[in-house]
Design a protein around this motif. Structure first.
Motif, PDB file in Angstrom:
ATOM      1  N   LYS A 129       0.925  -1.106  -0.132  1.00 19.86           N
ATOM      2  CA  LYS A 129       0.072   0.225   0.003  1.00 19.86           C
ATOM      3  C   LYS A 129       0.897   1.282   0.201  1.00 19.86           C
ATOM      4  O   LYS A 129       0.508   2.391  -0.646  1.00 19.86           O
ATOM      5  CB  LYS A 129      -1.094   0.122   1.293  1.00 19.86           C
ATOM      6  N   PHE A 130       1.953   1.278   0.828  1.00 16.67           N
ATOM      7  CA  PHE A 130       2.622   2.659   0.759  1.00 16.67           C
ATOM      8  C   PHE A 130       3.778   2.777  -0.410  1.00 16.67           C
ATOM      9  O   PHE A 130       4.214   3.762  -0.513  1.00 16.67           O
ATOM     10  CB  PHE A 130       3.682   2.384   2.019  1.00 16.67           C
ATOM     11  N   ASP A 131       3.884   1.458  -1.105  1.00 20.74           N
ATOM     12  CA  ASP A 131       4.632   1.754  -2.369  1.00 20.74           C
ATOM     13  C   ASP A 131       3.907   2.282  -3.528  1.00 20.74           C
ATOM     14  O   ASP A 131       4.406   2.739  -4.341  1.00 20.74           O
ATOM     15  CB  ASP A 131       4.893   0.095  -2.880  1.00 20.74           C
ATOM     16  N   SER A 132       2.481   2.592  -3.229  1.00 19.69           N
ATOM     17  CA  SER A 132       1.740   3.407  -4.248  1.00 19.69           C
ATOM     18  C   SER A 132       2.027   4.963  -3.892  1.00 19.69           C
ATOM     19  O   SER A 132       1.493   5.646  -4.878  1.00 19.69           O
ATOM     20  CB  SER A 132       0.218   3.063  -3.925  1.00 19.69           C
ATOM     21  N   ILE A 133       2.870   5.337  -2.901  1.00 22.81           N
ATOM     22  CA  ILE A 133       3.153   6.743  -2.682  1.00 22.81           C
ATOM     23  C   ILE A 133       4.446   6.893  -3.296  1.00 22.81           C
ATOM     24  O   ILE A 133       5.501   6.326  -2.962  1.00 22.81           O
ATOM     25  CB  ILE A 133       3.261   7.203  -1.041  1.00 22.81           C
ATOM     26  N   PRO A 134       4.454   7.924  -4.316  1.00 20.48           N
ATOM     27  CA  PRO A 134       5.887   8.116  -4.914  1.00 20.48           C
ATOM     28  C   PRO A 134       6.957   8.605  -3.888  1.00 20.48           C
ATOM     29  O   PRO A 134       6.477   9.407  -3.252  1.00 20.48           O
ATOM     30  CB  PRO A 134       5.466   9.355  -5.979  1.00 20.48           C
ATOM     31  N   ASN A 168      -4.258  -1.749  -3.547  1.00 19.58           N
ATOM     32  CA  ASN A 168      -3.084  -1.012  -2.646  1.00 19.58           C
ATOM     33  C   ASN A 168      -3.339   0.430  -2.688  1.00 19.58           C
ATOM     34  O   ASN A 168      -3.604   1.061  -1.680  1.00 19.58           O
ATOM     35  CB  ASN A 168      -1.848  -1.265  -3.354  1.00 19.58           C
ATOM     36  N   ALA A 169      -3.472   0.998  -3.884  1.00 22.09           N
ATOM     37  CA  ALA A 169      -3.743   2.623  -3.985  1.00 22.09           C
ATOM     38  C   ALA A 169      -5.073   2.924  -3.521  1.00 22.09           C
ATOM     39  O   ALA A 169      -5.381   3.934  -2.826  1.00 22.09           O
ATOM     40  CB  ALA A 169      -3.503   3.023  -5.253  1.00 22.09           C
ATOM     41  N   LEU A 170      -6.041   1.988  -3.749  1.00 22.27           N
ATOM     42  CA  LEU A 170      -7.113   2.018  -3.380  1.00 22.27           C
ATOM     43  C   LEU A 170      -7.393   2.163  -1.761  1.00 22.27           C
ATOM     44  O   LEU A 170      -8.182   2.895  -1.213  1.00 22.27           O
ATOM     45  CB  LEU A 170      -8.233   1.178  -4.101  1.00 22.27           C
ATOM     46  N   ASP A 186       0.847  -4.293  -9.324  1.00 18.56           N
ATOM     47  CA  ASP A 186       0.106  -3.243  -9.754  1.00 18.56           C
ATOM     48  C   ASP A 186      -0.565  -2.468  -8.923  1.00 18.56           C
ATOM     49  O   ASP A 186      -1.619  -2.819  -8.410  1.00 18.56           O
ATOM     50  CB  ASP A 186      -0.701  -3.699 -11.019  1.00 18.56           C
ATOM     51  N   HIS A 187       0.133  -1.447  -8.339  1.00 21.88           N
ATOM     52  CA  HIS A 187      -0.662  -0.506  -7.029  1.00 21.88           C
ATOM     53  C   HIS A 187      -2.053  -0.045  -7.642  1.00 21.88           C
ATOM     54  O   HIS A 187      -2.931   0.273  -6.563  1.00 21.88           O
ATOM     55  CB  HIS A 187       0.325   0.300  -6.766  1.00 21.88           C
ATOM     56  N   ALA A 188      -2.272   0.276  -8.700  1.00 20.24           N
ATOM     57  CA  ALA A 188      -3.572   1.015  -9.248  1.00 20.24           C
ATOM     58  C   ALA A 188      -4.874   0.028  -9.241  1.00 20.24           C
ATOM     59  O   ALA A 188      -5.855   0.859  -9.035  1.00 20.24           O
ATOM     60  CB  ALA A 188      -3.262   1.746 -10.578  1.00 20.24           C
ATOM     61  N   VAL A 189      -4.797  -1.096  -9.432  1.00 18.80           N
ATOM     62  CA  VAL A 189      -5.870  -2.186  -9.737  1.00 18.80           C
ATOM     63  C   VAL A 189      -6.537  -2.391  -8.313  1.00 18.80           C
ATOM     64  O   VAL A 189      -5.873  -2.364  -7.317  1.00 18.80           O
ATOM     65  CB  VAL A 189      -5.438  -3.217 -10.447  1.00 18.80           C
ATOM     66  N   GLY A 190      -7.847  -2.927  -8.550  1.00 16.98           N
ATOM     67  CA  GLY A 190      -8.476  -3.442  -7.323  1.00 16.98           C
ATOM     68  C   GLY A 190      -9.914  -3.048  -7.372  1.00 16.98           C
ATOM     69  O   GLY A 190     -10.464  -2.659  -8.625  1.00 16.98           O
ATOM     70  N   PHE A 191     -10.624  -2.941  -6.358  1.00  9.91           N
ATOM     71  CA  PHE A 191     -11.948  -2.636  -6.118  1.00  9.91           C
ATOM     72  C   PHE A 191     -12.351  -1.473  -5.137  1.00  9.91           C
ATOM     73  O   PHE A 191     -11.624  -1.520  -3.875  1.00  9.91           O
ATOM     74  CB  PHE A 191     -12.849  -3.922  -5.758  1.00  9.91           C
ATOM     75  N   ASP A 192     -13.207  -0.640  -5.456  1.00  5.13           N
ATOM     76  CA  ASP A 192     -13.677   0.340  -4.410  1.00  5.13           C
ATOM     77  C   ASP A 192     -15.247   0.100  -4.505  1.00  5.13           C
ATOM     78  O   ASP A 192     -15.936  -0.465  -5.484  1.00  5.13           O
ATOM     79  CB  ASP A 192     -13.056   1.612  -4.413  1.00  5.13           C
TER      80      ASP A 192
END
Length: 441
Positions: free
Chosen positions: A125-130, A251-253, A377-383
């Protein structure tokens, strides 16, 4: 007295109780190379079949803790606390818990892991933060904990190295699923962080590694008893994982969900309850409060007045992330190219969720690992995931999918649809099934 590893293995194979000295010498030899990997595999298999009593578990945990560096926080002016979850789906509690506790005046050097199987990992999750450093050098880590009050990073090679190698052996010898070995593996890493107190979130249900309340309680009681036996004040909550904890998985979600939570924009009710109850228990264990109600009230105030969000933003900045991440996360969390609703095959009420199935749908999108070497892939998933008891239909989708391509989107949508049951009676289980605290607390 000379301790021969084959004699230790034979005694445990035959169901005998090992002394602390035998266990300590065996693990020390394993860490230093005088006990071979085949001998360690035989030892793990002997423990798998014969198990260990509490005294043996304490000795094994301490020996694995002492196989590497144990952090010393004696220069800090307050208690040092951490939390561990046995893993779930939509479980981003750590992202809120660490800054809430830091705002309450305790120090949280949180050493976390990556995703395992169907469960998400805090570090991913934190790897999604640049720019955010999940593996900073020790000086940056210590300075962040001292100045901000919390730092969430990954395990270093210096902490409990015997556990890392023994776990790899257990993974390929079918000896992972043993309470004694699980207990020592979890606690050796946490105790190497030099903690005064530890709160455990032991999951139970369809998305947990321990599927039944009996299994979850057995693990929780072992963890609490052994950790307290090793000198760290420890308690546990057994919490429900029969549905995702947050309304996001990926992750990013989940990071976006956490920032919205801290900022007061949106707070999933179940996630708020578990987070605040864990925070309250941690403060009682740390000696900051004698009452869970008073501790929870303080945590609610620090969350609602923005103090916890401020701590989170300071931590992100101190560990290399953007200074304005809280305010401008949309500029930093890159969206997936495909975003659309997942609609159920028919209208109805969500009666049950195969939470592991939801987690595997995220893996199918690329948000988890099929192999340890896979990139995430940090961008993918569900919300916007629907929960048990909610109505779904043409105008109320099961969730919103975030995908990299059409092929993975179709597969993940199929998996998600199959994970939701709209036909049976609503299965209601308590969010917090049990609390296990040390005597007197």
């Amino acid at each position: 007295m000379v301790f021969l590893p084959q004699e230790v293995i034979a005694r445990k194979r035959d169901g005998e109780i090992l002394s602390p000295e035998e266990i300590r010498h065996f693990i020390r030899g394993f860490a230093h190379g005088t006990v071979s990997h085949p001998q360690a595999a035989a030892f793990a298999m002997a423990v798998y079949f014969q198990d260990m009593n509490i005294e043996e578990r304490v000795a094994l945990t301490e020996a694995m803790r002492d196989s590497g560096k144990v952090l010393d926080w004696s220069d800090l002016d307050g208690p040092v606390v951490d939390k561990h979850s046995t893993g779930g789906v939509g479980d981003n509690v750590s992202l809120m818990l660490a800054p809430i506790l830091a705002a309450a005046g305790v120090y949280v050097p949180m050493i976390s892991g990556r995703g395992l199987g169907h469960t998400g990992g805090t570090l991913d999750k934190f790897d999604s933060i640049p720019g955010y450093m999940t593996n900073p050098d020790n000086a940056v880590f210590r300075k962040t904990v001292r100045d901000i009050g919390c730092a969430i990073i990954g395990q270093t090679d210096e902490l409990a190295p015997a556990d890392r190698t023994l776990y790899a052996i257990r993974d390929v010898t079918a000896t992972v699923e043993n309470i004694s070995l699980i207990t020592a593996s979890i606690l050796s890493k946490k105790l190497a962080a030099g903690l005064d107190a530890l709160i455990l979130d032991v999951k139970t249900g369809s998305g947990a590694f321990m599927k039944t309340p009996r299994q979850s309680r057995e693990l929780a009681e072992s963890l609490v008893t052994v950790a307290n036996g090793a000198g760290v004040k420890t308690g546990a909550l057994i919490t429900d994982m029969n549905e995702p904890l947050a309304s996001a998985a990926g992750n990013a979600l989940e990071m976006r969900n956490a920032v919205d939570f801290l900022a007061g924009v949106n707070q999933d009710e179940r996630l708020r309850e578990v987070t605040l109850d864990l925070c309250a228990a941690a403060l009682v264990l740390a000696g900051k409060h004698t009452s869970l109600d008073a501790a929870r009230s303080q945590c609610e105030g620090l969350l609602d007045n923005g103090a916890a969000a401020e701590k989170f933003g300071q931590m992100v900045k101190a560990l290399g992330g953007p200074a304005d991440f809280i305010e401008k996360m949309d500029a930093y969390l890159t969206p997936a190219p495909i975003i659309r609703d997942v609609v159920a095959r028919k209208a109805g009420t969500v009666s049950a969720i195969n939470t592991r199935g939801v987690g595997m749908a995220v893996v199918a999108l690329g948000g988890g690992r099929r192999m340890p070497t896979d990139k995430v892939d940090h961008a993918v998933g569900f919300d916007q995931l629907m929960g048990i008891g909610e109505q779904v239909g043409p105008d109320t989708p099961l969730a919103r999918i975030h995908a990299r391509d059409e092929t993975s989107a179709a597969e993940a949508a199929r998996r998600l649809t199959e994970a939701y049951d709209l036909q049976g009676e609503v299965q209601s289980t308590p969010l917090i099934a049990d609390r296990i605290m040390p005597e007197g607390q």
